[in-house]
Design a protein around this motif. Structure first.
Motif, PDB file in Angstrom:
ATOM      1  N   THR A   1      -7.963  -6.725   5.337  1.00  0.00           N
ATOM      2  CA  THR A   1      -8.880  -7.645   4.243  1.00  0.00           C
ATOM      3  C   THR A   1      -7.783  -7.980   2.949  1.00  0.00           C
ATOM      4  O   THR A   1      -7.654  -9.022   2.471  1.00  0.00           O
ATOM      5  CB  THR A   1      -9.960  -6.871   3.519  1.00  0.00           C
ATOM      6  N   ALA A   2      -6.959  -6.970   2.679  1.00  0.00           N
ATOM      7  CA  ALA A   2      -5.895  -7.381   1.547  1.00  0.00           C
ATOM      8  C   ALA A   2      -4.960  -8.552   2.023  1.00  0.00           C
ATOM      9  O   ALA A   2      -4.619  -9.363   1.181  1.00  0.00           O
ATOM     10  CB  ALA A   2      -5.223  -6.156   1.055  1.00  0.00           C
TER      11      ALA A   2
ATOM     12  N   THR B   1      -9.866   0.188  -0.801  1.00  0.00           N
ATOM     13  CA  THR B   1     -10.386   1.363  -0.268  1.00  0.00           C
ATOM     14  C   THR B   1     -11.413   2.098  -1.267  1.00  0.00           C
ATOM     15  O   THR B   1     -12.303   2.631  -0.743  1.00  0.00           O
ATOM     16  CB  THR B   1      -9.197   2.240  -0.342  1.00  0.00           C
ATOM     17  N   LEU B   2     -11.162   2.142  -2.663  1.00  0.00           N
ATOM     18  CA  LEU B   2     -11.848   2.506  -3.453  1.00  0.00           C
ATOM     19  C   LEU B   2     -13.426   1.950  -3.352  1.00  0.00           C
ATOM     20  O   LEU B   2     -14.552   2.689  -3.807  1.00  0.00           O
ATOM     21  CB  LEU B   2     -11.400   2.368  -4.830  1.00  0.00           C
ATOM     22  N   SER B   3     -13.532   0.911  -3.236  1.00  0.00           N
ATOM     23  CA  SER B   3     -14.951   0.256  -2.983  1.00  0.00           C
ATOM     24  C   SER B   3     -15.474   0.532  -1.625  1.00  0.00           C
ATOM     25  O   SER B   3     -16.157  -0.681  -0.959  1.00  0.00           O
ATOM     26  CB  SER B   3     -14.859  -1.386  -3.402  1.00  0.00           C
ATOM     27  N   ARG B   4     -15.095   1.305  -1.036  1.00  0.00           N
ATOM     28  CA  ARG B   4     -15.587   1.774   0.326  1.00  0.00           C
ATOM     29  C   ARG B   4     -15.375   0.948   1.624  1.00  0.00           C
ATOM     30  O   ARG B   4     -16.277   0.824   2.589  1.00  0.00           O
ATOM     31  CB  ARG B   4     -16.950   2.185   0.344  1.00  0.00           C
ATOM     32  N   VAL B   5     -14.199   0.350   1.396  1.00  0.00           N
ATOM     33  CA  VAL B   5     -13.810  -0.364   2.761  1.00  0.00           C
ATOM     34  C   VAL B   5     -12.930   0.612   3.470  1.00  0.00           C
ATOM     35  O   VAL B   5     -11.915   1.383   2.938  1.00  0.00           O
ATOM     36  CB  VAL B   5     -13.218  -1.567   2.567  1.00  0.00           C
TER      37      VAL B   5
ATOM     38  N   ILE C   1       0.767  10.933  -6.797  1.00  0.00           N
ATOM     39  CA  ILE C   1      -0.104  11.922  -7.235  1.00  0.00           C
ATOM     40  C   ILE C   1      -1.441  11.859  -6.380  1.00  0.00           C
ATOM     41  O   ILE C   1      -1.897  12.994  -5.889  1.00  0.00           O
ATOM     42  CB  ILE C   1      -0.720  11.598  -8.620  1.00  0.00           C
ATOM     43  N   PHE C   2      -2.029  10.745  -6.150  1.00  0.00           N
ATOM     44  CA  PHE C   2      -3.172  10.433  -5.333  1.00  0.00           C
ATOM     45  C   PHE C   2      -3.059  11.040  -3.752  1.00  0.00           C
ATOM     46  O   PHE C   2      -3.876  11.879  -3.318  1.00  0.00           O
ATOM     47  CB  PHE C   2      -3.641   9.050  -4.994  1.00  0.00           C
TER      48      PHE C   2
ATOM     49  N   VAL D   1      -5.084  -3.064  -1.822  1.00  0.00           N
ATOM     50  CA  VAL D   1      -5.285  -2.202  -0.832  1.00  0.00           C
ATOM     51  C   VAL D   1      -6.241  -0.903  -1.419  1.00  0.00           C
ATOM     52  O   VAL D   1      -7.177  -0.693  -0.936  1.00  0.00           O
ATOM     53  CB  VAL D   1      -4.310  -1.460   0.086  1.00  0.00           C
ATOM     54  N   PRO D   2      -5.656  -0.271  -2.245  1.00  0.00           N
ATOM     55  CA  PRO D   2      -6.240   0.920  -2.938  1.00  0.00           C
ATOM     56  C   PRO D   2      -7.810   0.580  -3.513  1.00  0.00           C
ATOM     57  O   PRO D   2      -8.647   1.215  -3.560  1.00  0.00           O
ATOM     58  CB  PRO D   2      -5.502   1.561  -4.083  1.00  0.00           C
TER      59      PRO D   2
END
Lengths: 145, 124
Positions: free
Chosen positions: B54-55, B42-46, A115-116, B38-39
């Motif tokens: 980093t993951a 990404t959500l914390s602006r990496v 979905i994202f 990973v998400p």
């Protein structure tokens, strides 16, 4: 026979992992569904089998300066502590139950990611469409002499 | 400055919470931690490439810890572990080589579908 199946499943999981798609997410269900391996054994193999690959990847990422170092400690310390506790809980739990839990996790996560992705793609398309409209309209909306 | 400090703190809290989630999934299921890490990064602006790298740095110590626990408790009998780990290593090399030659968008979508199908099969 079972040995060959295990090698084949390992290769499939390894290919996915090597491509950065998260090999373990499919390695574990492949092992439990197609080779009759108990969930905990599949989990253990996933954990151990990917260590060499992850180590090589990590060295190359570090060399390329891709690690966000300030984020690693914040992330990894609580993760490691919690992980140790939940590993012990898992060892004491029923394989069938863990497997079912993992299945729910996979299905929900897969759907969420799909979905994202679809939303992100839609957003891109929409932005392009809006830009195209603005560009096309620009000459007409400009004051005529 | 206060805004920056507040932002930094909220990123820190988010990272710790995400780390806990990664630890729970990784410990309980022995996999899938990276799918959250990973998400979350990404959500914390990496940026995506850095988030993947980093993951790996976050997940590797976890796999060592929980792998050791699972192994010590006898969850990985050698006759199962040996062939599958050999397969994983060979596949890993192949995957890294294939990466440059394959349409990854299509592959990612196939991967999601497989994830959902396998998940439903296991859950039901």
């Amino acid at each position: 026979m079972k040995t060959f199946a295990l090698i084949a499943i390992g290769v499939v999981g390894g290919i996915l992992g090597g491509m950065g798609l998260g090999g373990g997410t499919l390695l574990i269900p492949l092992m439990t569904l197609f080779a009759g391996v108990p969930q905990k054994t599949a989990a253990a193999i996933n954990l151990i089998g990917f260590v060499p690959m992850a180590a090589i990847a990590l060295i190359s990422h570090a060399k390329n300066g891709l690690l966000q170092k300030d984020r690693i400690t914040e992330f990894a310390i609580p993760a490691a502590a919690v992980c140790a506790v939940f590993s012990l809980i898992a060892i004491g739990s029923d394989d069938r139950m863990l497997s079912r839990g993992f299945g729910i996790f996979l299905a929900v996560l897969g759907a969420a990611m799909m979905i994202f992705d679809a939303l992100a793609m839609l957003k891109d398309k929409l932005r392009l469409a809006v830009l195209a409209i603005i560009r096309r309209d620009l000459p007409y909306s400009m004051p005529q002499k | 400055m206060q805004v920056v400090a507040k932002y930094r703190r909220s990123v820190k809290v988010f990272s710790v919470l995400a780390g806990i989630a990664v630890g729970i999934v990784g410990g309980l299921f022995g996999g899938g931690g990276g799918m959250i890490a990973v998400p979350a990064l990404t959500l914390s602006r990496v940026e995506p490439k850095k988030a993947h790298a980093t993951a790996v740095a976050v997940i590797l110590p976890l796999t060592l810890i929980s792998g050791a626990i699972y192994f010590a408790k006898g969850a990985a009998p050698i006759q199962v572990a040996l062939p599958s780990c050999a397969g994983i290593i060979a596949g890993g090399v192949l995957g890294a080589l294939l990466l440059k030659k394959i349409n990854s968008t299509l592959l990612t979508h196939i991967f999601y579908v497989l994830m959902i199908a396998a998940g439903l099969k296991l859950a039901l």
